[in-house]
Design a protein around this motif. Structure first.
Motif, short mmCIF file in Angstrom:
data_model
loop_
_atom_site.label_atom_id
_atom_site.label_comp_id
_atom_site.label_asym_id
_atom_site.label_seq_id
_atom_site.Cartn_x
_atom_site.Cartn_y
_atom_site.Cartn_z
N PRO A 193 0.81 -1.23 0.00
CA PRO A 193 0.00 0.00 0.00
C PRO A 193 0.84 1.27 0.00
CG PRO A 193 -0.04 -1.06 2.16
CD PRO A 193 0.68 -2.00 1.24
N LYS A 194 0.16 2.34 -0.32
CA LYS A 194 0.75 3.68 -0.29
C LYS A 194 1.39 3.93 1.09
CE LYS A 194 -1.00 7.92 -2.18
NZ LYS A 194 -2.21 8.45 -2.76
N ASN B 70 -2.14 -6.14 4.69
CA ASN B 70 -1.01 -5.62 3.91
C ASN B 70 -0.41 -6.79 3.13
OD1 ASN B 70 1.54 -4.91 3.00
ND2 ASN B 70 1.89 -3.47 4.68
N ASP C 80 -5.44 0.12 0.31
CA ASP C 80 -5.72 1.30 -0.53
C ASP C 80 -7.09 1.25 -1.19
OD1 ASP C 80 -3.22 2.02 0.21
OD2 ASP C 80 -2.33 1.97 -1.80
N GLY D 279 2.03 3.00 -3.96
CA GLY D 279 0.73 2.32 -3.93
C GLY D 279 0.21 1.91 -5.29
#
Ligand code: CDP
Length: 565
Positions: free
Chosen positions: A124-125, A214, A173, A138
């Motif tokens: 993710p970002k 994640n 995200d 991301g």
């Protein structure tokens, strides 16, 4: 051969061979001959009947009873000739991974195919990037790069590039992904869908929370309220048509070759779930051409299914694949996707309204017939040529299961261009309008429903004024002087209730190995709750995914206008 004016325009612009100056150098007859000849070349690997099958293929194609997907029509006989429409590539969570896949996607686009990707494996970002000590940008930011690359590579030199971008509902995200296409400038070359898990649907049902994960660590990245996320999905879909949903666990439960990998994405228009590096060739039977004297000619349909299955299986052997990994995978599972177009026309010819109970029943009957006949044909091919190489460990590797040449045989494609070539209604969609103008390339095509015209003349309610009114309105609802039974028969997409659209999709899905391309059209006045209801109903009814489109909502839609620009 009876080609419509519109079909000729499309063929000349994109499908007929051209010389270096861009002058057309083949006739439609020669085009069908080129396809039949080059696909029948595969017969030489298995026997000495290539000439016989070439003739059978030519007859089937040139009578417009069956057409293979666009890349086969465009590229058959060329060297190299890439014939498949659908691909899925994996996107690994690393710079080399992301950009190798972009390069491979460019090669597929250039060859005329469309690609689906899941971006769910990307961290993710703001997650950590150990090698540079920096932070990750991301999945959505990488999708934008893919989108920009697609802008500059026109597909097969002939049409706008189409991609599918998927993100799992449990990716951290997910909210950014859900909202990204609210900005009309973003991801115009992508259809986007959320991979919806059973766990999420359960949380939504219970009005509870679900866990984000994640993908880099496999660890929890917090929790979201399922209902709030659903609200965001519905708001975006209401506004723009995106994101659609793909019921990913359901897809994987129906995966015929779990030992060869699992599904994480579909092709661009959603009808074909594929494993990473897998491809599929599609082809569509024109149902309108299988009605004789007001009834379905099942004998002819059965014969055509068998020839079409053989044609599609042959296509795999003569295809020039854009990557060795794709060749291995496609030749391992030998997936083909035979489907239908001209369904709405067939119903008109049989006098059955699209949203009538009889139509849903007939959908099941017709698709069941095609699925059974296509499996029979695939079994017969397996006797001649062997089962698909990944057969061991597949769901068919069990007592009493058919020994198939192809891991799947059926898919319902949108047939965006094919239906124009065959001059029939597209896929399993209802008629969109009875008369409309549409832009194909740079010319304006006027389409008037030929069955309506014929009926109006036969039943004596035709007049120039009436016709002009139908042209103006696109449907018959408010037009005076038309019998109510005719109005009922010619109901158009926006007059049909969303639940009936979904019922039709579910009816076809029941007998389709892969998935079904269908747009659930909603009138402009539809509310967000209508979108929500449609999304939940699609899940309940056993659909593999859903796409809605609210009339007049802004969208650079690839599904409906896939081939008009
Ligand atoms: O009618 P045609 O064979 O041209 O295509 P379709 O049935 O509308 O779409 C079938 C599949 O072709 C899509 O799901 C995509 O995988 C691919 N396609 C594409 O790559 N690019 C387009 N502009 C349209 C379709």
């Amino acid at each position: 051969m009876e080609l419509s004016e519109n079909a000729l325009k499309v063929l000349r612009a994109r499908y007929l061979l051209k010389d270096e100056q861009g002058r057309v150098i083949e006739s439609p007859r020669e085009m069908f001959g080129r396809i039949a000849r080059s696909v029948a070349e595969a017969e030489k690997f298995y026997g000495d009947r290539a000439c016989y099958w070439e003739e059978r293929f030519y007859e089937l194609l040139s009578s417009l009873r069956f057409l293979p997907n666009s890349p086969t029509i465009m590229n058959a006989g060329k060297s190299p000739g890439q014939l498949a429409a659908c691909f899925v590539l994996p996107v690994e969570d690393s710079m080399p991974g992301i950009f190798d896949t972009l390069k491979n996607a460019a090669l597929i686009l250039q060859s005329g195919g469309g690609t689906g990707f899941s971006f769910s494996r990307l961290r993710p970002k703001a997650d950590i990037v150990r090698s540079t000590g920096g932070i990750a940008s991301g999945p959505v930011s990488f999708m934008k790069i893919y989108n920009t690359a697609t802008d500059v590579i026109k597909q097969g030199g002939a049409r706008r590039g189409a991609n599918m971008g998927i993100l799992r509902i449990d990716h951290p995200d997910v909210l950014e992904f859900i909202r990204v296409k609210r900005d009309a400038k973003e991801l115009a070359n992508f259809n986007i869908s959320l991979a919806i898990t059973d766990a999420y649907m359960e949380a939504l049902r219970a009005d509870g929370e679900y866990q984000l994960v994640n993908p880099r660590t496999g660890k929890s990245a917090g929790r979201l309220r399922a209902g709030e996320v659903f609200g965001e999905i519905v708001a975006s879909a209401w506004e723009t048509g995106d994101p659609g949903l793909v019921f990913i666990d359901r897809l994987n439960r129906a995966n015929p070759t779990p030992a060869a990998g699992s599904f994480e994405s579909t092709n661009p228009c959603g009808e074909q779930p594929l494993l990473p590096y897998e491809a599929c060739v599609l082809g569509s039977l024109n149902l309108a051409a299988h009605v004789k004297g007001g009834v379905i000619d099942y004998d002819a349909l059965g014969r055509d299914v068998a020839v079409a299955v053989r044609f599609l299986d042959d296509t795999i052997d003569v295809n020039s694949y854009p990557l060795p990994a794709i060749e291995r995978m496609h030749k391992g599972n030998r997936k083909i996707g035979l489907g239908v177009m001209g369904w709405a026309d067939m119903l008109v010819l049989l006098g059955i309204p699209y949203d009538h109970e009889k139509a849903f029943r007939l959908a099941r009957e017709v698709m069941r017939f095609i699925r059974d006949a296509s499996r029979e044909a695939s079994c017969a091919l397996a006797k001649e040529r062997g089962v698909f190489p990944n057969f061991a460990g597949s769901i068919y590797d069990a007592p009493h299961m058919p020994r198939l040449r192809n891991a799947t045989t059926t898919t319902i494609a949108p047939t965006g261009t094919l239906s124009t070539i065959a001059d029939c209604s597209s896929g399993i969609e209802p008629l969109f309008a009875l008369a409309y103008k549409r832009f194909v390339l740079d010319s304006e095509l006027v389409e008037i429903n030929k069955y309506f015209l014929q009926m109006a003349k036969e039943q004596g309610f035709y007049s120039v004024e009436l016709f002009q009114e139908v042209m103006r309105r696109g449907n018959l609802r408010q037009v005076k002087g038309i019998p109510s039974r005719v109005k009922r028969l010619f109901r158009t997409a926006l007059e049909i209730l969303p639940e009936h659209h979904i019922e039709m999709q579910a009816a076809f899905q029941e007998y389709t190995d892969n998935a079904v391309s269908k747009t659930i059209n909603l009138p402009n006045r539809a509310k967000k709750e209508d979108v929500a209801r449609a999304y939940l109903l699609a899940y309940e009814k056993g659909c593999k995914g859903i796409t809605v489109f609210r009339y007049g909502a802004r969208r650079g839609t690839l599904v409906k206008f896939a081939d008009t620009d």
